[in-house]
Design a protein around this motif. Structure first.
Motif, PDB file in Angstrom:
ATOM      1  N   LYS A  31     -48.358  27.844 -32.451  1.00 27.87           N
ATOM      2  CA  LYS A  31     -48.068  28.422 -33.056  1.00 27.87           C
ATOM      3  C   LYS A  31     -47.961  29.458 -34.698  1.00 27.87           C
ATOM      4  N   ASP A  32     -47.303  30.375 -34.635  1.00 25.98           N
ATOM      5  CA  ASP A  32     -47.530  31.481 -36.095  1.00 25.98           C
ATOM      6  C   ASP A  32     -48.205  30.875 -36.900  1.00 25.98           C
ATOM      7  N   CYS A  33     -49.615  32.218 -37.446  1.00 24.76           N
ATOM      8  CA  CYS A  33     -51.139  31.084 -37.747  1.00 24.76           C
ATOM      9  C   CYS A  33     -51.265  32.632 -38.850  1.00 24.76           C
ATOM     10  N   ILE A  34     -51.767  32.750 -40.356  1.00 20.04           N
ATOM     11  CA  ILE A  34     -52.001  33.699 -41.132  1.00 20.04           C
ATOM     12  C   ILE A  34     -53.621  33.056 -40.453  1.00 20.04           C
ATOM     13  N   ILE A  35     -54.792  34.726 -41.090  1.00 14.95           N
ATOM     14  CA  ILE A  35     -56.140  34.087 -40.735  1.00 14.95           C
ATOM     15  C   ILE A  35     -56.997  35.089 -41.545  1.00 14.95           C
ATOM     16  N   GLN A  36     -57.249  34.797 -42.259  1.00 20.16           N
ATOM     17  CA  GLN A  36     -58.359  35.287 -42.815  1.00 20.16           C
ATOM     18  C   GLN A  36     -60.489  35.659 -42.361  1.00 20.16           C
ATOM     19  N   MET A  37     -60.395  37.254 -42.437  1.00 21.88           N
ATOM     20  CA  MET A  37     -61.512  36.978 -41.810  1.00 21.88           C
ATOM     21  C   MET A  37     -62.203  37.335 -42.339  1.00 21.88           C
ATOM     22  N   SER A  38     -62.530  37.278 -43.842  1.00 21.29           N
ATOM     23  CA  SER A  38     -63.821  38.238 -44.905  1.00 21.29           C
ATOM     24  C   SER A  38     -63.117  36.513 -45.285  1.00 21.29           C
ATOM     25  N   ASP A  39     -64.227  37.641 -47.263  1.00 22.35           N
ATOM     26  CA  ASP A  39     -63.957  36.680 -48.917  1.00 22.35           C
ATOM     27  C   ASP A  39     -62.594  37.883 -48.793  1.00 22.35           C
ATOM     28  N   THR A  40     -62.349  39.388 -48.494  1.00 21.36           N
ATOM     29  CA  THR A  40     -61.536  38.773 -48.686  1.00 21.36           C
ATOM     30  C   THR A  40     -59.865  38.950 -48.952  1.00 21.36           C
ATOM     31  N   GLU A  41     -58.546  39.316 -49.506  1.00 13.82           N
ATOM     32  CA  GLU A  41     -57.643  38.602 -48.998  1.00 13.82           C
ATOM     33  C   GLU A  41     -56.909  40.050 -48.161  1.00 13.82           C
ATOM     34  N   ASP A  42     -57.716  41.197 -48.253  1.00 15.86           N
ATOM     35  CA  ASP A  42     -57.197  42.090 -46.963  1.00 15.86           C
ATOM     36  C   ASP A  42     -57.336  42.494 -46.215  1.00 15.86           C
ATOM     37  N   ILE A  86     -55.081  38.244 -40.993  1.00 12.25           N
ATOM     38  CA  ILE A  86     -54.486  38.541 -39.570  1.00 12.25           C
ATOM     39  C   ILE A  86     -53.543  37.425 -39.654  1.00 12.25           C
ATOM     40  N   ASN A  87     -51.955  38.345 -39.065  1.00 10.18           N
ATOM     41  CA  ASN A  87     -51.010  37.775 -39.001  1.00 10.18           C
ATOM     42  C   ASN A  87     -51.231  37.588 -36.761  1.00 10.18           C
ATOM     43  N   LEU A  88     -51.893  36.320 -36.879  1.00 16.24           N
ATOM     44  CA  LEU A  88     -51.245  36.292 -35.446  1.00 16.24           C
ATOM     45  C   LEU A  88     -50.329  35.116 -35.039  1.00 16.24           C
ATOM     46  N   ASN A  89     -49.194  36.069 -33.803  1.00 17.64           N
ATOM     47  CA  ASN A  89     -47.898  35.126 -33.683  1.00 17.64           C
ATOM     48  C   ASN A  89     -48.924  33.931 -32.411  1.00 17.64           C
ATOM     49  N   ALA A  90     -47.703  33.704 -32.481  1.00 17.48           N
ATOM     50  CA  ALA A  90     -48.033  31.798 -31.782  1.00 17.48           C
ATOM     51  C   ALA A  90     -48.051  32.142 -30.597  1.00 17.48           C
ATOM     52  N   GLU A  91     -49.351  32.174 -29.796  1.00 15.77           N
ATOM     53  CA  GLU A  91     -49.690  31.767 -28.884  1.00 15.77           C
ATOM     54  C   GLU A  91     -50.742  33.197 -27.650  1.00 15.77           C
ATOM     55  N   ASN A  92     -50.886  33.957 -29.123  1.00 14.59           N
ATOM     56  CA  ASN A  92     -51.124  34.937 -28.938  1.00 14.59           C
ATOM     57  C   ASN A  92     -52.498  34.424 -29.108  1.00 14.59           C
ATOM     58  N   LEU A  93     -53.816  36.079 -28.594  1.00 13.48           N
ATOM     59  CA  LEU A  93     -54.838  35.985 -28.247  1.00 13.48           C
ATOM     60  C   LEU A  93     -55.660  36.284 -29.428  1.00 13.48           C
ATOM     61  N   LEU A  94     -56.817  36.555 -30.471  1.00  9.90           N
ATOM     62  CA  LEU A  94     -56.674  37.255 -31.072  1.00  9.90           C
ATOM     63  C   LEU A  94     -58.607  37.241 -30.605  1.00  9.90           C
ATOM     64  N   ILE A  95     -59.817  38.440 -30.763  1.00 15.51           N
ATOM     65  CA  ILE A  95     -60.678  38.191 -30.221  1.00 15.51           C
ATOM     66  C   ILE A  95     -61.576  39.201 -31.077  1.00 15.51           C
ATOM     67  N   VAL A  96     -62.381  38.846 -31.728  1.00 13.35           N
ATOM     68  CA  VAL A  96     -62.917  39.659 -32.777  1.00 13.35           C
ATOM     69  C   VAL A  96     -64.047  40.282 -32.041  1.00 13.35           C
ATOM     70  N   GLU A  97     -64.686  41.358 -32.278  1.00 16.61           N
ATOM     71  CA  GLU A  97     -65.701  41.637 -32.658  1.00 16.61           C
ATOM     72  C   GLU A  97     -66.919  41.816 -33.154  1.00 16.61           C
ATOM     73  N   GLU A  98     -67.643  40.429 -33.771  1.00 13.83           N
ATOM     74  CA  GLU A  98     -68.687  40.348 -34.592  1.00 13.83           C
ATOM     75  C   GLU A  98     -69.812  41.130 -34.806  1.00 13.83           C
ATOM     76  N   LYS A  99     -69.436  43.282 -35.336  1.00 13.75           N
ATOM     77  CA  LYS A  99     -71.026  43.476 -35.184  1.00 13.75           C
ATOM     78  C   LYS A  99     -71.289  43.549 -36.609  1.00 13.75           C
ATOM     79  N   GLU A 100     -70.423  43.365 -37.320  1.00 15.10           N
ATOM     80  CA  GLU A 100     -71.392  42.941 -38.845  1.00 15.10           C
ATOM     81  C   GLU A 100     -71.262  41.167 -39.013  1.00 15.10           C
ATOM     82  N   SER A 101     -71.931  41.014 -40.260  1.00 13.28           N
ATOM     83  CA  SER A 101     -71.908  39.386 -40.635  1.00 13.28           C
ATOM     84  C   SER A 101     -70.754  39.164 -41.323  1.00 13.28           C
ATOM     85  N   PHE A 102     -70.468  38.342 -41.406  1.00 12.23           N
ATOM     86  CA  PHE A 102     -69.081  37.810 -42.299  1.00 12.23           C
ATOM     87  C   PHE A 102     -68.977  36.493 -42.770  1.00 12.23           C
TER      88      PHE A 102
END
Length: 191
Positions: A143-154, A157-173
């Motif tokens: 289902k659609d979801c909203i994911i926060q990828m660190s401590d800041t609200e900015d 990421i809005n992830l639409n239903a059945e989409n895949l999000l791939i994050v490259e962790e170049k820096e630790s968060f």
């Protein structure tokens, strides 16, 4: 933070003996399932029969969950277990594994080379996940979801239903937080 969203129209759907398999992503991208030359692969399967034998993936470790329906796994000479929606099962790809399932079953699979470290967790709204190391984070939700990828609200990421999000962790968060979701979010980490 670098990321990409893989949409359903970019998934690779193929027939297998017991139904359909949908490859969401494979890494490296030029690798193939048939050659077994990949580091990791994320996929889903649906079933047209109520029983099947898992393919041999010697040299790999596997994570599987039922997104829908029930999946009964039997690891020959080891143990048996029924997976209800969002139960996580971890096992070695070289194990002889058979399954029985409800016909409405849809599963989610992460297959990773044995020499790589990986983790798979399922989160609900307001849950947090602290990435272990720099690597790749792979997130999926039915289902659609909203994911926060660190401590800041900015960093939401809005992830639409059945989409895949791939994050490259170049820096630790610090963390991943599920801000809003109507179904659990699957998070895979490979490093």
């Amino acid at each position: 933070m670098d990321y990409k969203i893989v949409k359903p129209e970019d998934f690779v759907v193929t027939q297998w003996g017991g139904g359909l398999t949908t490859q969401f992503a494979i890494y490296p991208e030029e690798s193939t399932l048939a050659k077994r030359d990949f580091d990791w692969r994320v996929s889903s399967a649906s079933f047209t029969t109520s029983s099947s034998q898992f393919s041999d993936f010697s040299g790999y470790q596997r994570y599987i969950i039922a997104l829908q329906g029930e999946l009964f796994v039997s690891h020959e000479n080891l143990y048996k277990r029924t997976l209800f929606p969002y139960d996580v099962e971890y096992f070695y790809g070289k194990w002889t594994t058979n399954s029985n399932n409800s016909l409405d079953c849809i599963d989610f699979n992460l297959i990773v080379k044995e020499d790589l470290q990986a983790n798979l967790v399922v989160l609900k709204e307001d849950d947090l996940y602290a990435p272990k190391k720099k690597g790749k984070l792979i997130l999926y939700c039915t289902k659609d979801c909203i994911i926060q990828m660190s401590d800041t609200e900015d960093s939401c990421i809005n992830l639409n239903a059945e989409n895949l999000l791939i994050v490259e962790e170049k820096e630790s968060f610090n963390c991943v937080k599920i801000i809003q979701c109507n179904s659990p979010v699957v998070i895979c980490e490979v490093y």
